[in-house]
Design a protein around this motif. Structure first.
Motif, mmCIF file in Angstrom:
data_model
loop_
_atom_site.group_PDB
_atom_site.id
_atom_site.type_symbol
_atom_site.label_atom_id
_atom_site.label_comp_id
_atom_site.label_asym_id
_atom_site.label_seq_id
_atom_site.Cartn_x
_atom_site.Cartn_y
_atom_site.Cartn_z
ATOM 1 N N MET A 30 0.817 -1.219 0.000
ATOM 2 C CA MET A 30 0.000 0.000 0.000
ATOM 3 C C MET A 30 0.850 1.268 0.000
ATOM 4 S SD MET A 30 -3.057 -0.993 2.680
ATOM 5 C CE MET A 30 -3.875 0.604 2.587
ATOM 6 N N PHE A 31 2.016 1.217 0.617
ATOM 7 C CA PHE A 31 2.843 2.414 0.796
ATOM 8 C C PHE A 31 4.272 2.137 0.343
ATOM 9 C CE2 PHE A 31 -0.187 2.034 4.402
ATOM 10 C CZ PHE A 31 -1.121 2.935 3.935
ATOM 11 N N PRO A 32 4.471 1.916 -0.944
ATOM 12 C CA PRO A 32 5.814 1.591 -1.444
ATOM 13 C C PRO A 32 6.724 2.820 -1.435
ATOM 14 C CG PRO A 32 4.325 1.852 -3.283
ATOM 15 C CD PRO A 32 3.492 1.989 -2.024
ATOM 16 N N GLY A 33 7.990 2.534 -1.462
ATOM 17 C CA GLY A 33 8.976 3.586 -1.651
ATOM 18 C C GLY A 33 9.405 4.274 -0.379
ATOM 19 N N PRO A 34 10.403 5.138 -0.526
ATOM 20 C CA PRO A 34 10.945 5.859 0.631
ATOM 21 C C PRO A 34 10.005 6.973 1.078
ATOM 22 C CG PRO A 34 12.028 6.573 -1.380
ATOM 23 C CD PRO A 34 11.084 5.450 -1.764
ATOM 24 N N GLY A 35 10.305 7.508 2.226
ATOM 25 C CA GLY A 35 9.543 8.642 2.726
ATOM 26 C C GLY A 35 8.407 8.273 3.666
ATOM 27 N N ARG A 36 8.089 7.007 3.786
ATOM 28 C CA ARG A 36 7.038 6.576 4.712
ATOM 29 C C ARG A 36 7.690 6.153 6.024
ATOM 30 N NH1 ARG A 36 1.899 7.732 2.756
ATOM 31 N NH2 ARG A 36 1.937 7.417 0.530
ATOM 32 N N LEU A 37 7.035 6.519 7.116
ATOM 33 C CA LEU A 37 7.544 6.100 8.419
ATOM 34 C C LEU A 37 7.255 4.618 8.621
ATOM 35 C CD1 LEU A 37 6.420 8.955 10.847
ATOM 36 C CD2 LEU A 37 8.713 8.467 10.041
ATOM 37 N N ARG A 38 8.273 3.859 8.935
ATOM 38 C CA ARG A 38 8.064 2.472 9.319
ATOM 39 C C ARG A 38 7.643 2.465 10.786
ATOM 40 N NH1 ARG A 38 13.253 0.527 8.910
ATOM 41 N NH2 ARG A 38 12.512 -1.387 9.863
ATOM 42 N N LEU A 39 7.060 1.353 11.222
ATOM 43 C CA LEU A 39 6.499 1.286 12.571
ATOM 44 C C LEU A 39 7.507 1.675 13.665
ATOM 45 C CD1 LEU A 39 4.029 0.765 14.293
ATOM 46 C CD2 LEU A 39 4.640 -1.661 14.317
ATOM 47 N N PRO A 40 8.741 1.161 13.661
ATOM 48 C CA PRO A 40 9.660 1.577 14.735
ATOM 49 C C PRO A 40 9.906 3.089 14.761
ATOM 50 C CG PRO A 40 10.543 -0.313 13.543
ATOM 51 C CD PRO A 40 9.340 0.155 12.783
ATOM 52 N N HIS A 41 10.018 3.698 13.581
ATOM 53 C CA HIS A 41 10.224 5.146 13.513
ATOM 54 C C HIS A 41 8.994 5.889 14.035
ATOM 55 C CE1 HIS A 41 13.047 3.434 10.612
ATOM 56 N NE2 HIS A 41 13.823 4.457 10.911
ATOM 57 N N MET A 42 7.830 5.386 13.651
ATOM 58 C CA MET A 42 6.591 6.014 14.084
ATOM 59 C C MET A 42 6.436 5.905 15.608
ATOM 60 S SD MET A 42 2.766 5.525 12.582
ATOM 61 C CE MET A 42 2.656 3.837 13.086
ATOM 62 N N LEU A 77 15.429 9.605 11.935
ATOM 63 C CA LEU A 77 14.413 10.630 12.193
ATOM 64 C C LEU A 77 15.029 12.026 12.198
ATOM 65 C CD1 LEU A 77 12.293 8.865 14.964
ATOM 66 C CD2 LEU A 77 11.525 9.451 12.643
ATOM 67 N N GLU A 78 16.239 12.135 12.739
ATOM 68 C CA GLU A 78 16.912 13.435 12.756
ATOM 69 C C GLU A 78 17.305 13.841 11.332
ATOM 70 O OE1 GLU A 78 20.137 15.651 15.557
ATOM 71 O OE2 GLU A 78 20.731 13.682 14.795
ATOM 72 N N GLU A 79 17.814 12.909 10.556
ATOM 73 C CA GLU A 79 18.188 13.192 9.177
ATOM 74 C C GLU A 79 16.973 13.624 8.349
ATOM 75 O OE1 GLU A 79 19.816 10.595 5.485
ATOM 76 O OE2 GLU A 79 20.922 10.393 7.374
ATOM 77 N N ALA A 80 15.817 13.032 8.645
ATOM 78 C CA ALA A 80 14.584 13.387 7.923
ATOM 79 C C ALA A 80 13.984 14.699 8.431
ATOM 80 C CB ALA A 80 13.559 12.257 8.066
ATOM 81 N N GLY A 81 14.547 15.245 9.511
ATOM 82 C CA GLY A 81 14.020 16.493 10.059
ATOM 83 C C GLY A 81 12.817 16.312 10.964
ATOM 84 N N SER A 82 12.585 15.076 11.424
ATOM 85 C CA SER A 82 11.410 14.795 12.259
ATOM 86 C C SER A 82 11.675 15.005 13.742
ATOM 87 C CB SER A 82 10.937 13.358 12.031
ATOM 88 O OG SER A 82 10.501 13.207 10.700
ATOM 89 N N VAL A 83 12.920 14.826 14.166
ATOM 90 C CA VAL A 83 13.300 15.095 15.558
ATOM 91 C C VAL A 83 14.593 15.893 15.558
ATOM 92 C CG1 VAL A 83 12.231 12.996 16.516
ATOM 93 C CG2 VAL A 83 14.648 12.976 15.921
ATOM 94 N N ARG A 84 14.840 16.557 16.670
ATOM 95 C CA ARG A 84 16.123 17.241 16.850
ATOM 96 C C ARG A 84 16.668 16.872 18.217
ATOM 97 N NH1 ARG A 84 13.325 21.728 15.625
ATOM 98 N NH2 ARG A 84 11.893 22.252 17.276
ATOM 99 N N GLY A 103 8.119 16.712 11.897
ATOM 100 C CA GLY A 103 7.898 15.397 12.491
ATOM 101 C C GLY A 103 6.451 15.196 12.899
ATOM 102 N N ARG A 104 5.858 16.218 13.459
ATOM 103 C CA ARG A 104 4.441 16.128 13.851
ATOM 104 C C ARG A 104 3.542 15.981 12.628
ATOM 105 N NH1 ARG A 104 3.993 17.129 19.249
ATOM 106 N NH2 ARG A 104 5.763 18.164 20.206
ATOM 107 N N LEU A 105 3.877 16.676 11.548
ATOM 108 C CA LEU A 105 3.111 16.536 10.303
ATOM 109 C C LEU A 105 3.280 15.121 9.727
ATOM 110 C CD1 LEU A 105 3.853 19.997 8.644
ATOM 111 C CD2 LEU A 105 1.691 19.235 9.659
ATOM 112 N N ALA A 106 4.505 14.615 9.759
ATOM 113 C CA ALA A 106 4.756 13.251 9.264
ATOM 114 C C ALA A 106 4.000 12.231 10.108
ATOM 115 C CB ALA A 106 6.253 12.955 9.277
#
Length: 186
Positions: A30-42, A77-84, A103-106
């Motif tokens: 359903m969600f192929p490719g990069p850019g999607r949060l995997r469960l551990p990241h989420m 997550l830091e590299e993606a700009g989701s956490v600092r 990160g909150r938007l993601a």
């Protein structure tokens, strides 16, 4: 060869394993490719967004994750700009993790994805069956892990006094009576 039932179908742990495999395959489809949060990241991002700022050790303890596994997740997550990572004002020797606005938007977008995934996976169940399924899983988890235990059930005598619903706090979202012990043995 005789067609006999598979004995593994009687094993709840095997069925959970197969359900997780189905969830992973369906999610990847359903969600192929990069850019999607995997469960551990989420999970990490949700923990930091809800409870942060937190040290990596606190996140690992809260999520019961191996600290070594957490490092790579936080790095991504830091590299993606989701956490600092920022110096913890209470202890300058350690860093505190904070969720960024991106990160909150993601996290919000991943919630939408998760809702669609759940709708797809659990489509064969009625709403009542799905609630029962969640309640039973929560009951098993709560038995082994206090993080999944809900608020103490309201005794029947108190519940009877509140029959009209006045002065009764709303039930937490997703809480069910079977999973919370109010009539689990009935």
């Amino acid at each position: 060869m005789e067609d006999r039932p598979d004995p593994l179908h009687d094993s709840p742990t095997y069925l959970m394993f197969e359900l997780m495999r189905l969830a992973r395959r369906t999610s990847a489809r359903m969600f192929p490719g990069p850019g999607r949060l995997r469960l551990p990241h989420m999970l990490v991002l949700a923990c930091v967004a809800r409870l942060g700022p937190l040290s990596q050790r606190e996140v690992a303890e809260h999520l019961r994750m191996d600290p070594g596994d957490l490092v790579g997740i936080v790095d991504a997550l830091e590299e993606a700009g989701s956490v600092r990572r920022r110096r913890d004002p209470g202890d300058r020797r350690r860093y505190a993790l904070e969720a960024t606005e991106d990160g909150r938007l993601a996290l919000g977008a991943s919630q939408d994805d998760r809702d669609r995934l759940n709708a797809t996976l659990f489509e064969p169940l009625s709403p009542d069956e799905l609630q029962l399924f969640k309640d039973l899983m929560l009951r098993v988890l709560a038995h082994h892990d206090p993080r999944f235990a809900g608020p103490a059930p309201v005794p029947d005598a108190v519940r009877d006094d509140r029959a009209d619903g006045a002065d009764q706090p709303p039930a937490p979202a997703g809480s069910g009576s079977v999973g919370r012990g109010s009539h689990a043995s009935r």
